[in-house]
Scaffold this active site. Structure first.
Site, PDB file in Angstrom:
ATOM      1  N   ALA A   1       0.772  -1.233   0.000  1.00 11.55           N
ATOM      2  CA  ALA A   1       0.000   0.000   0.000  1.00 11.55           C
ATOM      3  C   ALA A   1       0.809   1.291   0.000  1.00 11.55           C
ATOM      4  CB  ALA A   1      -0.939   0.000   1.213  1.00 11.55           C
TER       5      ALA A   1
ATOM      6  N   PRO B   1       3.254   4.425  -0.663  1.00  6.64           N
ATOM      7  CA  PRO B   1       2.991   5.497   0.312  1.00  6.64           C
ATOM      8  C   PRO B   1       1.540   5.925   0.439  1.00  6.64           C
ATOM      9  CG  PRO B   1       3.827   6.438  -1.718  1.00  6.64           C
ATOM     10  CD  PRO B   1       3.856   4.947  -1.912  1.00  6.64           C
ATOM     11  N   GLY B   2       0.609   5.278  -0.263  1.00  5.20           N
ATOM     12  CA  GLY B   2      -0.791   5.465   0.054  1.00  5.20           C
ATOM     13  C   GLY B   2      -1.672   6.112  -0.987  1.00  5.20           C
TER      14      GLY B   2
ATOM     15  N   LYS C   1      -2.800   4.906  -3.896  1.00  7.59           N
ATOM     16  CA  LYS C   1      -3.832   3.961  -4.335  1.00  7.59           C
ATOM     17  C   LYS C   1      -4.756   3.598  -3.176  1.00  7.59           C
ATOM     18  CE  LYS C   1      -0.916   2.033  -8.009  1.00  7.59           C
ATOM     19  NZ  LYS C   1       0.296   2.813  -7.676  1.00  7.59           N
TER      20      LYS C   1
ATOM     21  N   ASP D   1       4.528  -9.056   5.523  1.00  6.09           N
ATOM     22  CA  ASP D   1       4.768  -9.545   4.172  1.00  6.09           C
ATOM     23  C   ASP D   1       3.434  -9.913   3.538  1.00  6.09           C
ATOM     24  OD1 ASP D   1       5.514 -10.826   1.857  1.00  6.09           O
ATOM     25  OD2 ASP D   1       6.851 -12.275   2.821  1.00  6.09           O
TER      26      ASP D   1
ATOM     27  N   ASP E   1      -0.101  -3.980  -6.210  1.00  6.44           N
ATOM     28  CA  ASP E   1       0.796  -3.072  -6.930  1.00  6.44           C
ATOM     29  C   ASP E   1       2.205  -3.465  -6.494  1.00  6.44           C
ATOM     30  OD1 ASP E   1       1.286  -0.853  -8.667  1.00  6.44           O
ATOM     31  OD2 ASP E   1       1.850   0.286  -6.890  1.00  6.44           O
TER      32      ASP E   1
ATOM     33  N   CYS F   1       5.155  -0.849 -12.227  1.00  6.84           N
ATOM     34  CA  CYS F   1       5.590   0.324 -12.988  1.00  6.84           C
ATOM     35  C   CYS F   1       6.888   0.000 -13.724  1.00  6.84           C
ATOM     36  CB  CYS F   1       5.755   1.537 -12.074  1.00  6.84           C
ATOM     37  SG  CYS F   1       6.866   1.289 -10.680  1.00  6.84           S
TER      38      CYS F   1
END
Length: 477
Positions: free
Chosen positions: A112, A114-115, A117, A162, A179, A232
């Site tokens: 998640a 740095p936040g 999404k 994890d 992600d 990415c």
């Protein structure tokens, strides 16, 4: 041969226009941010940006997203610190769009921080939904929490661990986002490319992690639910090859979901063949974003659907106890905040720091035990109790008493944690010293302490959010 050609040359056969691709990779990446619709609409935000000297253009595919000039930092503008917008690269916003979370759903973000999404998910599921945001590193968890607080998100539980071994006893989720950590080639327009490729052992470790995360995401998703796997990077070994591997291992329990075109956004299909290896035919229905098509970073996205005929798991989410906190009602009454504003808040945890609240229908996992749930809104160790900066930002637009409306020259002084004098009109109706809410253009900026005899306010803006050394007296950089 320059470093980009050296590092990216193996993708030449995948790119439709190599010259345009390389031109894009050598050009600055435009800035991008989206509006926090719980606080204002896109047109109002665009007006605030224009007043701050920023020429922002709506993205072709999303009117709530704005493109900014390259090298236009926004992280310490007043409207950003007030949680009115969030900076997130344009291509990075697409995975949540394709995951398509709905109001009331329970959603997991396995990687998640740095936040950005996570915040998109929380706004999509709303105050009847639940987001569980997981990450591994403590420093990244801190960044995630800061995003949640600044944007005023009351429907997120944060877990640390994890994601590949996220506990099944945490309960099932309608949607799961992976992600995944990756080699990040798609971000090189804003970060310098490495001088050499990662060691093979590093690449293999990444691929093992990516596959393990996707496997666990499928296990945690309820039958009929949706999983999005994204990276990415351009590397097929981290993209289509990972999805192909997991599709084969899960033997039909999930399938690639064809995605309708996104109007205004040029996407390219995934590949089903790479370096002599035939991949699952359905992978052509996954998506690639190449930088030269939309002037963005690079991204890969696969949307999967879990077989609805599979049996559902029996694990259930945890149940939260509701607390009675008389101090909260007293503080809200002091500021003239109607009870309807916080009617959907569940007061669920009281600690030495204060009181945390979450939405009333929140469903956190039993395991792992969340590091935090909801948001700290009230600090009870002070006398009298005071709202946190995040809590103040939530309620200031609804407050009718003890609110100090700042003038433009006072904004940077407040955000820099300084003390400043007030005009007589700013304390009209006040009669004594005490905590006050601080606003600008009607939006909450936090809290301060009013020294009434001295006619001045001491800023209580948090240290971790302060540091506006680049502001001048008219609020511009």
């Amino acid at each position: 041969m320059n470093i980009l050609n050296k590092n990216l040359g193996r993708y030449r056969e995948l790119v439709d226009d190599w010259a345009a691709f390389m031109d894009a990779m050598h050009s600055p990446l435009p800035g991008c941010l989206w509006v926090n619709q719980t606080r204002l609409d896109a047109a109002t935000l665009q007006g605030l940006l224009a007043a701050d000297g920023i020429a922002a253009q709506p993205a072709d595919w999303n009117p709530d997203t704005f493109r900014l000039p390259a090298a236009c930092p926004v992280g310490n503008r007043w409207w950003y610190l007030a949680g009115l917008a969030h900076s997130q690269e344009e291509s990075s916003q697409l995975p949540v769009r394709l995951l398509a979370p709905q109001p009331g759903e329970r959603v997991l973000d396995l990687c998640a921080a740095p936040g950005g999404k996570t915040a998109q998910l929380a706004l999509a599921v709303g105050m009847t939904g639940t987001v569980v945001a997981n990450d591994t590193r403590l420093d990244r968890i801190s960044a995630l929490r800061a995003t949640i607080d600044r944007l005023g998100l009351l429907n997120v539980s944060v877990t640390r661990g994890d994601g590949a071994v996220f506990a099944r006893s945490g309960g099932e989720f309608q949607r799961v986002l992976v992600d995944a950590p990756c080699s990040c080639e798609g971000t090189w327009r804003r970060t310098a490319p490495p001088h050499r490729q990662p060691e093979p052992s590093r690449q293999q470790m990444l691929q093992r992690t990516q596959a393990a995360l996707l496997r666990r995401a499928i296990e945690l998703c309820r039958p009929g639910g949706r999983i999005v796997y994204s990276t990415c990077t351009f590397a097929p070994e981290e993209n289509e090859c990972i999805v192909d591997q997991v599709l084969r291992e899960t033997a039909g329990s999930v399938q690639v979901l064809p995605v309708a075109p996104v109007p205004g956004l040029h996407t390219a299909p995934g590949i089903d063949y790479w370096q002599g290896r035939a991949l699952a035919p359905g992978l052509v229905h996954t998506l690639r974003l190449w930088p030269h098509h939309n002037d963005t970073g690079g991204f890969y996205i696969a949307v999967l659907e879990k077989d609805p005929a599979l049996p559902a798991a029996q694990h259930r989410p945890a149940q939260l106890d509701a607390l009675t906190v008389p101090e909260l009602a007293a503080v809200m009454n002091h500021f003239g905040v109607p009870a309807t504003v916080y009617a959907d808040w569940r007061l669920h945890q009281r600690s030495s720091r204060g009181v945390q609240v979450v939405n009333t229908l929140h469903q956190p996992p039993r395991r792992p035990v969340p590091a935090s749930t909801g948001m700290l809104v009230l600090k009870t160790q002070s006398n009298p109790p005071k709202l946190t900066t995040a809590g103040a930002m939530l309620v200031t637009p609804f407050a009718s008493r003890h609110v100090v409306a700042l003038e433009s020259v006072q904004v940077p002084v407040f955000l820099a944690r300084s003390t400043f004098p007030l005009q007589a009109v700013q304390i009209k109706g006040f009669s004594r010293s005490g905590f006050v809410l601080v606003s600008y253009h009607g939006f909450g900026l936090g809290t301060g302490y009013l020294d009434y005899p001295a006619r001045q306010v001491q800023s209580l803006f948090p240290k971790r959010w302060a540091g506006l050394s680049h502001w001048n007296q008219d609020g511009k950089r």
